[in-house]
Every structure is written in structure tokens, then in C-alpha cells.
Design a protein around this motif. Structure first.
Motif, PDB file in Angstrom:
ATOM      1  N   ARG A  20       0.890  -1.174   0.000  1.00  0.00           N
ATOM      2  CA  ARG A  20       0.000   0.000   0.000  1.00  0.00           C
ATOM      3  C   ARG A  20       0.914   1.205   0.000  1.00  0.00           C
ATOM      4  O   ARG A  20       1.787   1.344   0.867  1.00  0.00           O
ATOM      5  CB  ARG A  20      -0.930   0.048   1.204  1.00  0.00           C
ATOM      6  CG  ARG A  20      -1.983   1.194   1.054  1.00  0.00           C
ATOM      7  CD  ARG A  20      -2.902   1.296   2.242  1.00  0.00           C
ATOM      8  NE  ARG A  20      -2.220   1.791   3.419  1.00  0.00           N
ATOM      9  CZ  ARG A  20      -1.863   3.065   3.621  1.00  0.00           C
ATOM     10  NH1 ARG A  20      -2.093   3.988   2.716  1.00  0.00           N
ATOM     11  NH2 ARG A  20      -1.249   3.417   4.736  1.00  0.00           N
ATOM     12  N   ASP A  24       2.806   9.272  -3.530  1.00  0.00           N
ATOM     13  CA  ASP A  24       2.827   9.057  -4.978  1.00  0.00           C
ATOM     14  C   ASP A  24       4.199   8.543  -5.401  1.00  0.00           C
ATOM     15  O   ASP A  24       5.216   8.851  -4.774  1.00  0.00           O
ATOM     16  CB  ASP A  24       2.542  10.365  -5.715  1.00  0.00           C
ATOM     17  CG  ASP A  24       1.094  10.816  -5.591  1.00  0.00           C
ATOM     18  OD1 ASP A  24       0.296  10.120  -4.935  1.00  0.00           O
ATOM     19  OD2 ASP A  24       0.771  11.870  -6.158  1.00  0.00           O
ATOM     20  N   ARG A 130       0.409   7.419 -13.247  1.00  0.00           N
ATOM     21  CA  ARG A 130       1.337   7.365 -12.120  1.00  0.00           C
ATOM     22  C   ARG A 130       0.733   6.550 -10.992  1.00  0.00           C
ATOM     23  O   ARG A 130      -0.478   6.376 -10.931  1.00  0.00           O
ATOM     24  CB  ARG A 130       1.680   8.753 -11.615  1.00  0.00           C
ATOM     25  CG  ARG A 130       0.520   9.465 -10.969  1.00  0.00           C
ATOM     26  CD  ARG A 130       0.804  10.765 -10.273  1.00  0.00           C
ATOM     27  NE  ARG A 130       2.047  11.372 -10.629  1.00  0.00           N
ATOM     28  CZ  ARG A 130       2.579  12.391  -9.978  1.00  0.00           C
ATOM     29  NH1 ARG A 130       1.944  12.904  -8.949  1.00  0.00           N
ATOM     30  NH2 ARG A 130       3.714  12.904 -10.325  1.00  0.00           N
ATOM     31  N   LEU A 131       1.585   6.021 -10.141  1.00  0.00           N
ATOM     32  CA  LEU A 131       1.129   5.351  -8.921  1.00  0.00           C
ATOM     33  C   LEU A 131       0.829   6.421  -7.885  1.00  0.00           C
ATOM     34  O   LEU A 131       1.618   7.353  -7.703  1.00  0.00           O
ATOM     35  CB  LEU A 131       2.205   4.392  -8.411  1.00  0.00           C
ATOM     36  CG  LEU A 131       2.422   3.151  -9.269  1.00  0.00           C
ATOM     37  CD1 LEU A 131       3.666   2.402  -8.817  1.00  0.00           C
ATOM     38  CD2 LEU A 131       1.204   2.245  -9.203  1.00  0.00           C
ATOM     39  N   ARG A 132      -0.293   6.283  -7.192  1.00  0.00           N
ATOM     40  CA  ARG A 132      -0.720   7.306  -6.239  1.00  0.00           C
ATOM     41  C   ARG A 132      -0.798   6.750  -4.818  1.00  0.00           C
ATOM     42  O   ARG A 132      -1.046   5.564  -4.608  1.00  0.00           O
ATOM     43  CB  ARG A 132      -2.076   7.849  -6.645  1.00  0.00           C
ATOM     44  CG  ARG A 132      -2.047   8.485  -8.029  1.00  0.00           C
ATOM     45  CD  ARG A 132      -3.304   9.286  -8.300  1.00  0.00           C
ATOM     46  NE  ARG A 132      -3.309   9.837  -9.640  1.00  0.00           N
ATOM     47  CZ  ARG A 132      -2.681  10.945  -9.999  1.00  0.00           C
ATOM     48  NH1 ARG A 132      -1.986  11.622  -9.118  1.00  0.00           N
ATOM     49  NH2 ARG A 132      -2.750  11.378 -11.240  1.00  0.00           N
ATOM     50  N   GLY A 134      -2.034   5.546  -1.402  1.00  0.00           N
ATOM     51  CA  GLY A 134      -3.244   4.801  -1.062  1.00  0.00           C
ATOM     52  C   GLY A 134      -3.490   3.602  -1.961  1.00  0.00           C
ATOM     53  O   GLY A 134      -4.268   2.716  -1.601  1.00  0.00           O
ATOM     54  N   GLU A 135      -2.874   3.564  -3.135  1.00  0.00           N
ATOM     55  CA  GLU A 135      -3.103   2.447  -4.040  1.00  0.00           C
ATOM     56  C   GLU A 135      -2.434   1.178  -3.531  1.00  0.00           C
ATOM     57  O   GLU A 135      -1.389   1.225  -2.887  1.00  0.00           O
ATOM     58  CB  GLU A 135      -2.595   2.782  -5.449  1.00  0.00           C
ATOM     59  CG  GLU A 135      -3.437   3.840  -6.123  1.00  0.00           C
ATOM     60  CD  GLU A 135      -2.992   4.159  -7.528  1.00  0.00           C
ATOM     61  OE1 GLU A 135      -3.868   4.540  -8.319  1.00  0.00           O
ATOM     62  OE2 GLU A 135      -1.790   4.038  -7.846  1.00  0.00           O
ATOM     63  N   LEU A 136      -3.064   0.051  -3.852  1.00  0.00           N
ATOM     64  CA  LEU A 136      -2.515  -1.265  -3.539  1.00  0.00           C
ATOM     65  C   LEU A 136      -1.877  -1.823  -4.799  1.00  0.00           C
ATOM     66  O   LEU A 136      -2.470  -1.746  -5.878  1.00  0.00           O
ATOM     67  CB  LEU A 136      -3.611  -2.214  -3.063  1.00  0.00           C
ATOM     68  CG  LEU A 136      -4.455  -1.763  -1.870  1.00  0.00           C
ATOM     69  CD1 LEU A 136      -5.470  -2.847  -1.511  1.00  0.00           C
ATOM     70  CD2 LEU A 136      -3.590  -1.416  -0.685  1.00  0.00           C
ATOM     71  N   VAL A 137      -0.685  -2.378  -4.654  1.00  0.00           N
ATOM     72  CA  VAL A 137       0.025  -2.953  -5.793  1.00  0.00           C
ATOM     73  C   VAL A 137       0.481  -4.352  -5.410  1.00  0.00           C
ATOM     74  O   VAL A 137       1.190  -4.531  -4.412  1.00  0.00           O
ATOM     75  CB  VAL A 137       1.252  -2.096  -6.183  1.00  0.00           C
ATOM     76  CG1 VAL A 137       1.999  -2.743  -7.346  1.00  0.00           C
ATOM     77  CG2 VAL A 137       0.832  -0.670  -6.531  1.00  0.00           C
TER      78      VAL A 137
END
Length: 169
Positions: A20, A24, A130-132, A134-137
Motif C-alpha cells: 500500500r 505518490d 502514475r502510482l498514487r 493509497g493504491e494497492l500494488v
């Protein structure tokens, strides 16, 4: 997490280390240090993949059209990514109904699961994304996917991350 197995067509499951983001992670020149700094929490995940193509005879183009075969994700408890956590050396063990079916180290994912973030940040940058925060990867599987059948319980565990479990009714 539990759901009826009849919802999916040909489900398979993979255990993964996942992240998580706390900040960014823009491209194009993201390095390992920046990727690690952007991660707020790390956790184990079970990705359930599925396809509408017969017997998993699927090309790369089919996979893209099929949303990379992602059907469901079950996440385990998230913990802070501490400086001492060696993700490449983190061993993941997957069991089905208590029997170990797969074992793999974090390094099975590009040599280090954080490289998946580096790659993704660069790839998204090239397409205007772009990856922000809060995002899950999900970094990628540490073993080959295996069939997921109704009535089974799948569990992934590792040395330093809390376990994740899925029961298919």
C-alpha cells in the motif's frame, strides 16, 4: 475471506507480496530507494485469476483483453515496511487444506518485489499515468498458479508478514 466457487469459471490462485503506497510514485526515473520510501505498508495477498478462454490457452493479447485474468484479491493484514525487512529473502509458503503446495522467496519476483513498483511506475509514466498514495500494488506471484476448487481453504504465510486465508464455498 470466502465466496461461492460457482461465481468463477476456471479459477487459479497465486500468493504475492503486496504494497500500500503512502506517497505518490511518479516516473520515469524511479529507483529502488524511491520505491521503498513510497511504500507505507506491506502485506501478503492471494490473487485469484480466472479466464473465459478454454483450458487457459491464452495469448498475451487475450490476457490484456481479459483484464490480466485478475478476478479477485484477498489481502492479509497490512504492516509497516520496516528498514530491516528483507523482501527478496522473505519466504512465502502456500497451503491448501493444510498441505503445503508451493514455497517461494520474494526474490522470485524480479529479484526483489520492489522492482515491480519500479517497473510499474516507469510503465505508467510512459502512458501518462502514475502510482498514487493509497493504491494497492501486487508485486507478482512467487510460484506458478494452481487450480482453486470449491470447498478448499488456501493460506499463505511468511516469516515476517501476517498470513492471509481464503475459503471457497
Amino acid at each position: 475471506m470466502s465466496w461461492p466457487g460457482s461465481v468463477l469459471m476456471q479459477p487459479r490462485v497465486e500468493a504475492e507480496i503486496a504494497f500500500r503506497l503512502g506517497s505518490d510514485l511518479p516516473g520515469p526515473d524511479v529507483g529502488m530507494r524511491e520505491a521503498r520510501s513510497a511504500v507505507e505498508e506491506v502485506f501478503l495477498a492471494l490473487e485469484v485469476i480466472d479466464t473465459r478462454f478454454d483450458s487457459w490457452r491464452i495469448t498475451v493479447a487475450d490476457s490484456i483483453a481479459d483484464n490480466a485474468s485478475c478476478a479477485r484479491v484477498v489481502t492479509g493484514p497490512m504492516v509497516a515496511l520496516g528498514a530491516g525487512l528483507d523482501l527478496p529473502a522473505e519466504p512465502l509458503e502456500v497451503s491448501v487444506d493444510g498441505v503445503t503446495v508451493a514455497v517461494g522467496p520474494g526474490r522470485a519476483v524480479l529479484g526483489d518485489p520492489l522492482r515491480a513498483l519500479v517497473w510499474l511506475a516507469g510503465r505508467l509514466h510512459r502512458t501518462g499515468g502514475r502510482l498514487r498514495a493509497g493504491e494497492l500494488v501486487l508485486a507478482g506471484a512467487v510460484h506458478a498458479a494452481f487450480p482453486l476448487e470449491a470447498g478448499t481453504t488456501v493460506r499463505a504465510r511468511s516469516t515476517h508478514l501476517p498470513p492471509v486465508e481464503l475459503h471457497v464455498r
